[in-house]
Design a protein around this motif. Structure first.
Motif, PDB file in Angstrom:
ATOM      1  N   SER A   1       1.926   0.643  -4.853  1.00  0.00           N
ATOM      2  CA  SER A   1       3.294   1.120  -5.082  1.00  0.00           C
ATOM      3  C   SER A   1       3.746   0.814  -6.504  1.00  0.00           C
ATOM      4  O   SER A   1       4.590   1.514  -7.071  1.00  0.00           O
ATOM      5  CB  SER A   1       4.227   0.448  -4.082  1.00  0.00           C
ATOM      6  N   GLY A   2       3.149  -0.226  -7.109  1.00  0.00           N
ATOM      7  CA  GLY A   2       3.531  -0.615  -8.472  1.00  0.00           C
ATOM      8  C   GLY A   2       3.339   0.519  -9.463  1.00  0.00           C
ATOM      9  O   GLY A   2       4.057   0.624 -10.470  1.00  0.00           O
TER      10      GLY A   2
ATOM     11  N   GLY B   1       0.608  -4.437  -6.310  1.00  0.00           N
ATOM     12  CA  GLY B   1       1.430  -4.563  -5.108  1.00  0.00           C
ATOM     13  C   GLY B   1       0.638  -5.273  -4.033  1.00  0.00           C
ATOM     14  O   GLY B   1      -0.503  -5.681  -4.239  1.00  0.00           O
TER      15      GLY B   1
ATOM     16  N   GLU C   1       8.198  -3.890   1.583  1.00  0.00           N
ATOM     17  CA  GLU C   1       7.531  -2.609   1.847  1.00  0.00           C
ATOM     18  C   GLU C   1       6.930  -2.562   3.240  1.00  0.00           C
ATOM     19  O   GLU C   1       7.000  -1.547   3.914  1.00  0.00           O
ATOM     20  CB  GLU C   1       6.410  -2.401   0.825  1.00  0.00           C
TER      21      GLU C   1
END
Ligand SMILES: CC(=O)CC(=O)O
Length: 700
Positions: free
Chosen positions: A566-567, A551, A652
Motif C-alpha cells: 500500500s505504501g 507496508g 489496513e
C-alpha cells in the motif's frame, strides 16, 4: 512496471563521515580483530557473520556490568531464541543512571507551555525513593506471581516472587513515568505501560493477561486543550484488575495542577505521595541480574486478535536501543533528543534508553496540534533539539497544511530527523529535508514492538537516497524472501522482511506461553521454519543497498497476480495531500464471491475540498503513470474517517477484513473505533457501485 527505485537521487551526504560513531566503531573492530573492513557494507557483513560482533558491541557501547559474560550466546529453553551473554550480571537502570551530575537529564513540556526539568542527580534521587517504596510494599506484600514462572526468572535473588512482579502504569509521557520504569528496573521488576488515551477495555485486554500486582494510574490529564478526567477509567481498571489479583493501585496527582485527586469507591488504592512515604529511604541498589532477565512487556497492536504480551530482556533492550541510537542517529552526550511518543508505543521504551548515552531527553505530552502546530514546532526549535524523532504522518500534515517551518525557527541545531512507524514516501523525504533547513541526516527506520529496536535504519557516514532507508542495522541479518522462502533481494523485487540469525532483543517469551515458547514460535518462526518473519513487505535497491518498507505483508495488495505494498499508492497520494487529509488502501476479496482481489482506495478530504470525478480521474492517472495500470485501484471512495491505532498507524488489516465480509469487533487499540463502521457497507460493493454509476453517490 515501474521500478521501485526510479531515481536513487542523493538527498544528503555527511561532510565529515569520519567523525561519526559508526565509523569509530568500525575502526575499533578493525584494530581489535586485525581486520580491514573498509566501509559500512563490509562492517555489516562482518556483524551478521560473527557473533563476536556482539562482544565488540558490548565493549564499544560501554555496557556497565558487575560480572562479565562467559560467552556470547548459548542455547536456551525456547528453540530459535538463544540466551545471550550467559553468566553476565548487569542492571538496565544502572546503565542509564551512571551520569550522576547536574546536567539536565529530562525536560518535560506539553500543550500548556509549562516546562519542568530534572538533572541526572535529581532523577537518580527520584528513582531511589520510588524504588525504596516499591521494595517496602513488595516485600510487605510478599506476593507470589501465580502462573508466571519461567526459566527466564532463574537466578534472581528473590526467587520468582518480588523481582518478577510486573509494575504497570497508565501514565503520560512524563518524568514520573521515566522514574517508575527505572525504579522498577533497578529492583529487577518488569515494567509495562500504556498511554492514558487507551480505552478501559484496551487496558484490561492487556493487563488481564499479565495480572499485575501494582498499577500506577494518572487521574487527570490535558489533551487538545481539554481537561480529561480519568477517574471513571481509573476506577474501572482497578476494579477489573482486582478480579485478577491486583494488590495495590497507586494514583498519581493531576498532571495539570499537581493536586491530589480522590478516586472513590475502590479498595486498595493509595496516592503516590502516601506510597512514596512508605519507602525506607534506603540507598539505591541496582540488582545485578542476567542479561536475559525481563525488563519490559510490550503489546502487539491487537487490531486482529487479543494483543500479545511481548516480554523483552534488560540486556537485549539496552544493547539494541543504544546501538541504534548511537549508530543511526549518531547520538552523543551533548545531544538533546525529542522523540514524539506516548508511553504506549515501543518508541517510548526506545527513547528512555538515551539516558545511557548521557544526553538530554525531552518528554512531551499532549497534542502536537494544540494550541497550534506552529507552537509545537517552535517548542522543538526553542528547546534546541538536535535529534528529533517523529512520524511520517506528522511531517505529511505539516506539508499538507502548507506550513513553512523555517518561518517559525531556524532549526539550526538539528543534526538528525528520524521517522518511523509507517511507510515514508519519497516526497516526504524531499520536502522534510528542505523544509527544516537541509543540514541534517534524514533517517527512516523500521523495526517493531516485537524486537524493541530496528531492523533497518540510518548510517550517518553514508549518503541518503530519496525514499530509501539507508541500510540494514548492524548485527541484523535481514533478507527479502519470496513466498517459498527464497532470498530474492538481488532481484530488486519486493518480498517478506525476514531476519535469518538471532539477535539480542528477540523476545524472551510471550507472557502466558508454554515453557518451550510454542506461541512465540508459532507467531514468528513458523511461516519460514526457524526463521523470523517480521510481517513487513520490503524491497532492496540492488544498486545502493537502500531499502523501502512498503507496508505490512498481511496488507499486501494482490490484484491480477501483481503483489505490491500500500505504501506505493501512498507515495503517489502524497502529491494530493494539500486537498486529501489521509487515505487507506486495501484489497477486497470476499470468499465465494470474488475470484480475484480488487484494490479499494478510501480518501478523507481536507475540510473545504470535494471529491469529484475529475479528482478521481486525476488520481487514477497519477497512479498509472507513477506505478502501472495494474496498480490503479478498482474503486476510489470518499470516507469521513480513516481508522488508526492510538499510535497513529492506519489499520489496513481491519478495513480489509471488513470490506471482505468479516464481522470484526474493534479492539481497544483503535483510536477512532467508530470509523470502522463506515466501511461495512463496502462488503456489498455492487450496490454502491451501481448507485455510483447512476450518479446518486451522495445518498451514501
Ligand atoms: C521502530 C519501529 O518500526 C516502530 C514501530 O514499529 O512503529
Amino acid at each position: 512496471m515501474a521500478s521501485y527505485f526510479d531515481s536513487s537521487r542523493i538527498l544528503w551526504e555527511n561532510p565529515q563521515p569520519q567523525f561519526t560513531n559508526v565509523e569509530t566503531f568500525r575502526r575499533m573492530v578493525n584494530r581489535k580483530r586485525g581486520l580491514n573492513l573498509k566501509d559500512y557494507h563490509e562492517f555489516h557483513k562482518y556483524s551478521i557473520e560473527n557473533y563476536s560482533f556482539w562482544e565488540d558491541a558490548w565493549q564499544h557501547l560501554r555496557i556497565i556490568y558487575s560480572v562479565p559474560p562467559q560467552n556470547v550466546i548459548t542455547g536456551g529453553p525456547i528453540p530459535n531464541v538463544p540466551v545471550w551473554f550467559p553468566g553476565a550480571r548487569l542492571n538496565y537502570a544502572e546503565n542509564l543512571l551512571w551520569r550522576n551530575d547536574d546536567s539536565i537529564a529530562c525536560t518535560a513540556g506539553g500543550e500548556s507551555g509549562k516546562v519542568t526539568e530534572c538533572t541526572f542527580r535529581e532523577l537518580r534521587l527520584k528513582v531511589q525513593s520510588t524504588a525504596s517504596a516499591m521494595r517496602a510494599n513488595g516485600l510487605q506484600i510478599g506476593d507470589r506471581v501465580a502462573g508466571m514462572q519461567s526459566t527466564i526468572f532463574l537466578e534472581n535473588r528473590y526467587g520468582s516472587d518480588f523481582a518478577s512482579l510486573p509494575h504497570l502504569a497508565v501514565v503520560t509521557n512524563s518524568i514520573e513515568a521515566v522514574t517508575l520504569a527505572l525504579a522498577t528496573a533497578s529492583i529487577g521488576g518488569i515494567y509495562s505501560s500504556t498511554a492514558t488515551d487507551m480505552g478501559t477495555q484496551g487496558i484490561l485486554d492487556r493487563y488481564h493477561q499479565i495480572q499485575p500486582k501494582f498499577v500506577f494510574l494518572e487521574t487527570e490529564v490535558m489533551y487538545a486543550g481539554k481537561t480529561v478526567d480519568l477517574r471513571d477509567k481509573v476506577s474501572a481498571v482497578i476494579k477489573g484488575l482486582h478480579e485478577h489479583g491486583l494488590k495495590c493501585a497507586i494514583v498519581l496527582p493531576s498532571a495539570i495542577t499537581g493536586k491530589e485527586i480522590e478516586v472513590g469507591g475502590v479498595r486498595n488504592t493509595i496516592t503516590l505521595r502516601k506510597f512514596l512515604a512508605s519507602g525506607t529511604g534506603n540507598e539505591l541498589i541496582f540488582e545485578q541480574l542476567p542479561f536475559n532477565h525481563p525488563l519490559f512487556i510490550l503489546y502487539s497492536s491487537g487490531t486482529s486478535g487479543p494483543p500479545k504480551c511481548i516480554v523483552h530482556s534488560a540486556g537485549g533492550v539496552l544493547m539494541q536501543t543504544i546501538k541504534d541510537q548511537r549508530m543511526f542517529f549518531d547520538m552523543k552526550d551533548t545531544d538533546t533528543l525529542f522523540q514524539f511518543t506516548t508511553t504506549g508505543w515501543m518508541m517510548w521504551n526506545f527513547m528512555v534508553s538515551s539516558l545511557a548515552s548521557g544526553c538530554r531527553m525531552i518528554l512531551y505530552d499532549g497534542s502536537p496540534f494544540h494550541p497550534t502546530l506552529e507552537a509545537y514546532l517552535k517548542f522543538i526549535n526553542d528547546a534546541g533539539v538536535t535529534l528529533w524523532g517523529t512520524s511520517p504522518r506528522f511531517l505529511a500534515e505539516v506539508k499538507g497544511r502548507k506550513i513553512s517551518p523555517l518561518k517559525i525557527g531556524s532549526f539550526e541545531g538539528l543534526r538528525t530527523l528520524a521517522v518511523t512507524g509507517a511507510v515514508v514516501t519519497p516526497p516526504i523525504f524531499e520536502w522534510s529535508q528542505k523544509a527544516f533547513g537541509g543540514k541534517f541526516l534524514f533517517v527512516s527506520t523500521s523495526g517493531g514492538t516485537d524486537v524493541c529496536c530496528a531492523f533497518v535504519g540510518g548510517v550517518p557516514s553514508l549518503p541518503v537516497h530519496v525514499g530509501e532507508i539507508q541500510h540494514k542495522a548492524l548485527g541484523m541479518a535481514v533478507e527479502v524472501f519470496d513466498e517459498d522462502g527464497k532470498n530474492i533481494e538481488h532481484t530488486g523485487q519486493a518480498g517478506e522482511l525476514v531476519c535469518t540469525r538471532p539477535h539480542p532483543s528477540l523476545p524472551v517469551m510471550l507472557w502466558g506461553d508454554t515453557p518451550d515458547g510454542k506461541k512465540l514460535r508459532d507467531t514468528y518462526f513458523n511461516f519460514y521454519p526457524g526463521i523470523w518473519r517480521q510481517g513487513d513487505f520490503m524491497v532492496v535497491n540492488p544498486k545502493t543497498k537502500g531499502i523501502m518498507v512498503l507496508g505490512r505483508s498481511d496488507g499486501v495488495l494482490n490484484p491480477n497476480g501483481v503483489r505490491f505494498g500500500s505504501g506505493e499508492i501512498y507515495t503517489v497520494m502524497e502529491n494530493f495531500n494539500t486537498i486529501i487529509e489521509d487515505c487507506i488502501c486495501v484489497g477486497q476479496c470476499r470468499p465465494n464471491i470474488d475470484e480475484h482481489e480488487r484494490v479499494l482506495l478510501f480518501l478523507k478530504m481536507r475540510a473545504g475540498n470535494k471529491f469529484t470525478t475529475s479528482l478521481e480521474r486525476e488520481i487514477k492517472s497519477s497512479i498509472r503513470t507513477a506505478l502501472s495500470a495494474r496498480h490503479v485501484p478498482s474503486y476510489i471512495f470518499e470516507v469521513e474517517d480513516i481508522p488508526v491505532t492510538i499510535n497513529g498507524k492506519k489499520i489496513e488489516i481491519a478495513v480489509k477484513q471488513i470490506v471482505s465480509g468479516s464481522t470484526l469487533k474493534p479492539s481497544g487499540t483503535v483510536a477512532n473505533p467508530e470509523s470502522l463502521k463506515l466501511y461495512f457497507k463496502y462488503k456489498n460493493i455492487e450496490e454502491i457501485v451501481e448507485i455510483d454509476r447512476v450518479g446518486v453517490k451522495s445518498k451514501l
